[in-house]
Structure formats: structure tokens, C-alpha cells
Design a protein around this motif. Structure first.
Motif, PDB file in Angstrom:
ATOM      1  N   ILE A 176       0.858  -1.169   0.092  1.00 30.57           N
ATOM      2  CA  ILE A 176       0.047   0.133   0.083  1.00 30.57           C
ATOM      3  C   ILE A 176       0.776   1.295  -0.129  1.00 30.57           C
ATOM      4  O   ILE A 176       0.658   2.155  -0.564  1.00 30.57           O
ATOM      5  CB  ILE A 176      -0.995  -0.148   1.119  1.00 30.57           C
ATOM      6  CG1 ILE A 176      -2.015  -1.071   1.105  1.00 30.57           C
ATOM      7  CG2 ILE A 176      -1.635   1.373   1.430  1.00 30.57           C
ATOM      8  CD1 ILE A 176      -2.889  -1.272   1.991  1.00 30.57           C
ATOM      9  N   LEU A 177       2.027   1.443   0.717  1.00 32.33           N
ATOM     10  CA  LEU A 177       2.686   2.330   0.800  1.00 32.33           C
ATOM     11  C   LEU A 177       3.558   2.768  -0.426  1.00 32.33           C
ATOM     12  O   LEU A 177       3.641   3.698  -0.991  1.00 32.33           O
ATOM     13  CB  LEU A 177       3.670   2.316   1.878  1.00 32.33           C
ATOM     14  CG  LEU A 177       3.236   2.223   3.175  1.00 32.33           C
ATOM     15  CD1 LEU A 177       4.549   2.370   4.223  1.00 32.33           C
ATOM     16  CD2 LEU A 177       2.435   3.509   3.672  1.00 32.33           C
ATOM     17  N   ILE A 178       3.798   1.456  -1.068  1.00 36.18           N
ATOM     18  CA  ILE A 178       4.285   1.498  -2.592  1.00 36.18           C
ATOM     19  C   ILE A 178       3.442   2.389  -3.522  1.00 36.18           C
ATOM     20  O   ILE A 178       3.995   2.984  -3.999  1.00 36.18           O
ATOM     21  CB  ILE A 178       4.952   0.143  -2.935  1.00 36.18           C
ATOM     22  CG1 ILE A 178       6.075  -0.439  -2.223  1.00 36.18           C
ATOM     23  CG2 ILE A 178       5.144   0.305  -4.477  1.00 36.18           C
ATOM     24  CD1 ILE A 178       6.379  -1.815  -2.565  1.00 36.18           C
ATOM     25  N   LEU A 179       2.249   1.914  -3.534  1.00 34.18           N
ATOM     26  CA  LEU A 179       1.224   2.595  -4.449  1.00 34.18           C
ATOM     27  C   LEU A 179       1.122   4.066  -4.149  1.00 34.18           C
ATOM     28  O   LEU A 179       0.978   4.641  -4.805  1.00 34.18           O
ATOM     29  CB  LEU A 179      -0.045   1.825  -4.328  1.00 34.18           C
ATOM     30  CG  LEU A 179      -0.011   0.419  -4.755  1.00 34.18           C
ATOM     31  CD1 LEU A 179      -1.296  -0.475  -4.650  1.00 34.18           C
ATOM     32  CD2 LEU A 179       0.295   0.255  -6.158  1.00 34.18           C
ATOM     33  N   LEU A 180       1.131   4.143  -2.638  1.00 36.14           N
ATOM     34  CA  LEU A 180       0.930   5.474  -2.190  1.00 36.14           C
ATOM     35  C   LEU A 180       2.088   6.470  -2.811  1.00 36.14           C
ATOM     36  O   LEU A 180       1.761   7.603  -3.244  1.00 36.14           O
ATOM     37  CB  LEU A 180       0.727   5.661  -0.813  1.00 36.14           C
ATOM     38  CG  LEU A 180      -0.480   5.465  -0.160  1.00 36.14           C
ATOM     39  CD1 LEU A 180      -0.395   5.348   1.218  1.00 36.14           C
ATOM     40  CD2 LEU A 180      -1.544   6.301  -0.654  1.00 36.14           C
ATOM     41  N   MET A 181       3.150   5.893  -2.778  1.00 41.06           N
ATOM     42  CA  MET A 181       4.597   6.690  -3.133  1.00 41.06           C
ATOM     43  C   MET A 181       4.127   6.948  -4.734  1.00 41.06           C
ATOM     44  O   MET A 181       4.518   7.923  -5.222  1.00 41.06           O
ATOM     45  CB  MET A 181       5.925   6.017  -2.823  1.00 41.06           C
ATOM     46  CG  MET A 181       6.218   6.133  -1.352  1.00 41.06           C
ATOM     47  SD  MET A 181       7.795   5.425  -1.032  1.00 41.06           S
ATOM     48  CE  MET A 181       7.411   3.693  -1.120  1.00 41.06           C
ATOM     49  N   PHE A 182       3.995   5.842  -5.276  1.00 45.92           N
ATOM     50  CA  PHE A 182       3.975   6.018  -6.701  1.00 45.92           C
ATOM     51  C   PHE A 182       2.690   7.123  -7.193  1.00 45.92           C
ATOM     52  O   PHE A 182       2.933   7.853  -8.217  1.00 45.92           O
ATOM     53  CB  PHE A 182       3.720   4.708  -7.425  1.00 45.92           C
ATOM     54  CG  PHE A 182       3.696   4.636  -8.929  1.00 45.92           C
ATOM     55  CD1 PHE A 182       4.975   4.389  -9.393  1.00 45.92           C
ATOM     56  CD2 PHE A 182       2.631   4.578  -9.841  1.00 45.92           C
ATOM     57  CE1 PHE A 182       5.249   4.246 -10.771  1.00 45.92           C
ATOM     58  CE2 PHE A 182       2.859   4.588 -10.969  1.00 45.92           C
ATOM     59  CZ  PHE A 182       4.029   4.436 -11.776  1.00 45.92           C
ATOM     60  N   ILE A 183       1.685   7.068  -6.659  1.00 45.14           N
ATOM     61  CA  ILE A 183       0.520   7.752  -7.191  1.00 45.14           C
ATOM     62  C   ILE A 183       0.929   9.218  -6.529  1.00 45.14           C
ATOM     63  O   ILE A 183       0.477  10.171  -7.202  1.00 45.14           O
ATOM     64  CB  ILE A 183      -0.738   7.232  -6.279  1.00 45.14           C
ATOM     65  CG1 ILE A 183      -1.332   5.930  -6.871  1.00 45.14           C
ATOM     66  CG2 ILE A 183      -1.950   8.287  -6.335  1.00 45.14           C
ATOM     67  CD1 ILE A 183      -2.292   5.165  -6.065  1.00 45.14           C
ATOM     68  N   GLY A 184       1.387   9.306  -5.413  1.00 50.63           N
ATOM     69  CA  GLY A 184       1.919  10.796  -5.087  1.00 50.63           C
ATOM     70  C   GLY A 184       2.718  11.495  -5.663  1.00 50.63           C
ATOM     71  O   GLY A 184       2.634  12.678  -6.013  1.00 50.63           O
TER      72      GLY A 184
END
Length: 470
Positions: free
Chosen positions: A432-440
Motif C-alpha cells: 500500500i505504501l509503495i502504491l501511495l508513493m507512486f500515486i503521490g
């Protein structure tokens, strides 16, 4: 002859699929992350036998390319010099921009940019037109290298003369932390990040300066650099130089003013709340408290270095830092968050409504209604993503909501600050944190460029009707 060519072209049923510039940017970042992951999995990238796990390599590569700084392993002791060099290169490429980096390579080889390369580079750098892309890209390269080299020299001298580090080690520490700070990454080569240098102004201030400059955004830095060069050629009275601020673009004025205000307010808030906290600023003298409070306020604006233990901060401090992280820095740079300009537009919309006015005016100019919609959309999407991710993390763990919300905002805003829970999250939480970093990192870029390049004008309007608000 011309008509026959047209007929043959129309008769050809083969269609060439072309990616939207926003899709090209996303694909470039994704491929770079996968390439970095492959390098970090290699056995010689990790200290000790065997290589890093896929999740460890993927998390670290994503954090580096998205210039975040969150880690699931200790960068200082887990990765070999080769692994640390890979991380440094990923930070530099990710902070500079994948398409901007590709444009530099293309210019170096072919001495020119194709129309499509200019479009994709403009989508990433938020250039106002295609004609200025080449100049902006080269300006970004010169400015980045100048700032990083200067900060690296200052840090290397301090590590060598102040702490007795060998020359080679001092240079490496200076270069790594200079690149990491200017790109707002927050990776450090010390297990406690920069807590050991909390009261050392010769370490903290150059890093803070690099973070601030990187967080302004390249368009702002380029304009300020041009104006300083112009003033150097034609020196004028200081009143005339101050008056020339009126020639700045609205974007530059908002970013510079917003950066100053948020730094002052953040420093005052963090220092005041943590002044007597025995686990953070309490043991320091008043000069050390002011330096640490200022340094942490700067890092909260998307850099991710920490000179105090974030896990020991008061809950009120974490909440204030949540707000600062979400706002972030300037657009088209290395900073994250929803950006100062987005927050400023929302503030001026609110101020206009409170005063009962119709048009939203900023610095003597009227904002387009399209800008209103973009700012509201980006802010609501960001809040929705963060709330959804925090709720998912709460269902997976027994960690407090304060820490999980802080972690989610830090990842989405590509800050990299952590209360120390990242490595302890289950693998689903780390994904989830990986996806948040990518989306952010890519969400605002993708959304803004998609709006700019796909705007359609309707040939009709529906009847108006107004619901009850409030």
C-alpha cells in the motif's frame, strides 16, 4: 499526386496506437523502478550473503525514484557501496524527472528533440509551451548540478574537518546527502538519519537550504536565476530591485510567499509544542531547539530527513506535520504533496466566498475557473486516497491511527518521515505504501497534463439548478 497519397492513407486500415504523454511519464517511472529493483536484487547490492528480497528491493527503488525516503531496511548498513550508488542514481533520475532525463540524453546524442519528446517533457515539467522545453531542461540541469556540487563541498569539508572522516568517505557523504537533499529524498547514510547532527548548523543548514531550493520547483528557480543575472548586468537601487518582484509570475509569487509563511509557521509550531518534550527538543539548549525546530519544519515540506526521533513527537506535533506534509512544496520540482499553489488557490477561493465576492483575484490577477476545478479535484482525490489507505492499514494492524495516518500522508506526499513503523508493517501494508508513493509522485503530474491536453469544449450547456449548500 497529393490526392493519391491521401487515398492510400485513408485506405490503410492499420492504426498506430500512441500513448498519451501522461501515460508515457507513468510508464517511464514504472520501468525505472523495475530497473532499479532488478539492480538492488543483485547479491553485490546487499551486505552479507544472498541478495535482497523482491519486496525490499521494490520498496527501496520506489522510494528512491519517487524521492520519498521511506525505508524498510537500514540504508547505511544493509546496502553495499554498489547498492547505495544505485539508490543515489535512482534519486537523481527520479528527482530530475524521467522524461527530462531522457530529453537530456536525446539532446546529447541527436542535438535535437522530436515533437513527441517535447510534448512528454512538457507534460512532466509543466512547461507553458513546447518552445521553451529545451531551454528549461538545460536550465534545470545547470541549476541542479550547481546546487548539488556546492552543498556537497560544504558537507564534505564539514565531515572531514569537523568529524575527522577520511577524504574519500567525506566526499561520498557530501555527494550522497547533497543529491538526496536537493531532490527532497531524505535518504541518509546514518542509521539514525541525522539525529547525531541535530545541533550542528554546518550540517543541518546546507541540507535545509538544498531542500528549500529543490522544493521551490524548477520554473521558480529558473525565473529567479534569470532575474538575478539580469540585475547583475544592470545594477539598480535596492528599492527598484524589490519593486521588480511585481514582474514575477503568479506561480513564482505564490510559491515563494507560501514557502516563507509555511516555514515560519512550521518552525514556530514544532518548536513550541516540542520545547519541553524530554524525548525530542527538551535536552537541547535554546539555540539547538531553534535549529532542530527549523530543520524539522523544512524536512516536513517533503524532504524526510530527521534530526529528532519522529516516533517520540507529541500527537499534536504529528497532526501539524500531517498538514504541512499534505501541502508540500512547489509544482514541477522535486517536492511532493498537493503543492503550495493548489493549497493557495483553495485558500483564495475560500477567502473570496467569505467576503461575498464573485471573481477570485490573486496578486492583481483573476484566476481562471478551470484552475478552481483542478485545485478542488486534486485536493479531494488526495484526501480520498489517504483516507482509504489509512483505513486499509488500520484493518491490517493494531497500530494507532496517528502513526498510520502520518505514514500514509508521508508516503503519498513523498516526504519519507516515519514514526518507525514502516519495516514492521505486513507485506500488504508495505505494498500500500509503495502504491501511495507512486500515486503521490505521479498522480498530480498525470492528472494536470491529462487535463491540459484533453480539454474539450462542449457545444451546449444544460439548464442551471442550485442545490442547498450548508
Amino acid at each position: 499526386m497529393h490526392s493519391r497519397a491521401i487515398i492510400r492513407e485513408r485506405g490503410n486500415t492499420t492504426k498506430r496506437y500512441r500513448l498519451h504523454p501522461a501515460q508515457v511519464v507513468v510508464s517511464g517511472f514504472a520501468l525505472t523502478i523495475l530497473g532499479g529493483t532488478a539492480l538492488l536484487i543483485l547479491p553485490n547490492a546487499r551486505v552479507g550473503p544472498g541478495g535482497a528480497s523482491f519486496l525490499e528491493a521494490l520498496f527501496t527503488a520506489t522510494s528512491a525514484v519517487c524521492v520519498t525516503g521511506l525505508t524498510v531496511v537500514d540504508t547505511a548498513v544493509y546496502w553495499t557501496p554498489f547498492g547505495q550508488v544505485v539508490i543515489l542514481l535512482l534519486i537523481q533520475i527520479g528527482g530530475f524527472g524521467i522524461m527530462s532525463f531522457a530529453s537530456v540524453v536525446g539532446l546529447a546524442i541527436a542535438r535535437k528533440l522530436s515533437l513527441r519528446s517535447r510534448i512528454t517533457a512538457a507534460a512532466e515539467t509543466k512547461s507553458v509551451g513546447l518552445a521553451d522545453v529545451k531551454g528549461l531542461v538545460f536550465g534545470v540541469v545547470r541549476i541542479s548540478l550547481a546546487i548539488e556540487v556546492t552543498v556537497a563541498l560544504l558537507l564534505a569539508l564539514r565531515f572531514m574537518l569537523g568529524y575527522g572522516e577520511p577524504v574519500g568517505r567525506s566526499i561520498w557523504l557530501g555527494v550522497f546527502h547533497s543529491v538526496s537533499s536537493f531532490n527532497n529524498a531524505g535518504f541518509a547514510l546514518f542509521s539514525d538519519n541525522l539525529m547525531g547532527y541535530a545541533t550542528d548548523a554546518w550540517i543541518c543548514l546546507p541540507i535545509a537550504a538544498a531542500v528549500i531550493l529543490g522544493g521551490l520547483g524548477f520554473p521558480v528557480i529558473v525565473q529567479l536565476r534569470r532575474q538575478l543575472r539580469r540585475q547583475g548586468r544592470y545594477p539598480r537601487h535596492w528599492l527598484q530591485r524589490a519593486w521588480s518582484i511585481r514582474t514575477w509570475t503568479m506561480n513564482t509569487r505564490i510559491v515563494v510567499a507560501g514557502t516563507f509563511v509555511l516555514l515560519v509557521l512550521g518552525t514556530a509550531y514544532i518548536t513550541a509544542v516540542e520545547w519541553s518534550n524530554p524525548n525530542t527538543l527538551g535536552p537541547l539548549d535554546w539555540q539547538g531547539k531553534l535549529l532542530a525546530g527549523f530543520f524539522q519544519s523544512v524536512q516536513t515540506r517533503t524532504a524526510g530527513f530527521n534530526s529528532v526521533d519522529i516516533g517520540q513527537l507529541d500527537s499534536a506535533t504529528l497532526l501539524g506535520m500531517d498538514v504541512l506534509m499534505l501541502i508540500g512544496g512547489g509544482p514541477a520540482g522535486t517536492a511532493g504533496g498537493i503543492k503550495i499553489t493548489t493549497f493557495a488557490v483553495l485558500f483564495f477561493i475560500l477567502w473570496t466566498e467569505v467576503r461575498g465576492q464573485v471573481a477570485v483575484n490573486v496578486f492583481g490577477k483573476r484566476l481562471s475557473r478551470a484552475v478552481h476545478r483542478e485545485a478542488i479535484t486534486i485536493a479531494l482525490l488526495a484526501v480520498g486516497v489517504i483516507i482509504g489507505a489509512t483505513a486499509a492499514l488500520m484493518l491490517m494492524t493494531d497500530i494507532s491511527m496517528d502513526a498510520l495516518l502520518f505514514e500514509a500522508i508521508s508516503a503519498f506526499a513523498t516526504v519519507g518521515l516515519s514514526t518507525g513503523i514502516t519495516a514492521g508493517l505486513p507485506w500488504e501494508g508495505q505494498v500500500i505504501l509503495i502504491l501511495l508513493m507512486f500515486i503521490g509522485r505521479l498522480g498530480p503530474i498525470t492528472f494536470a497534463s491529462a487535463i491540459a491536453l484533453r480539454e474539450r469544449h462542449a457545444t451546449y450547456e444544460l439548464p442551471k439548478e442550485r442545490p442547498i449548500i450548508g
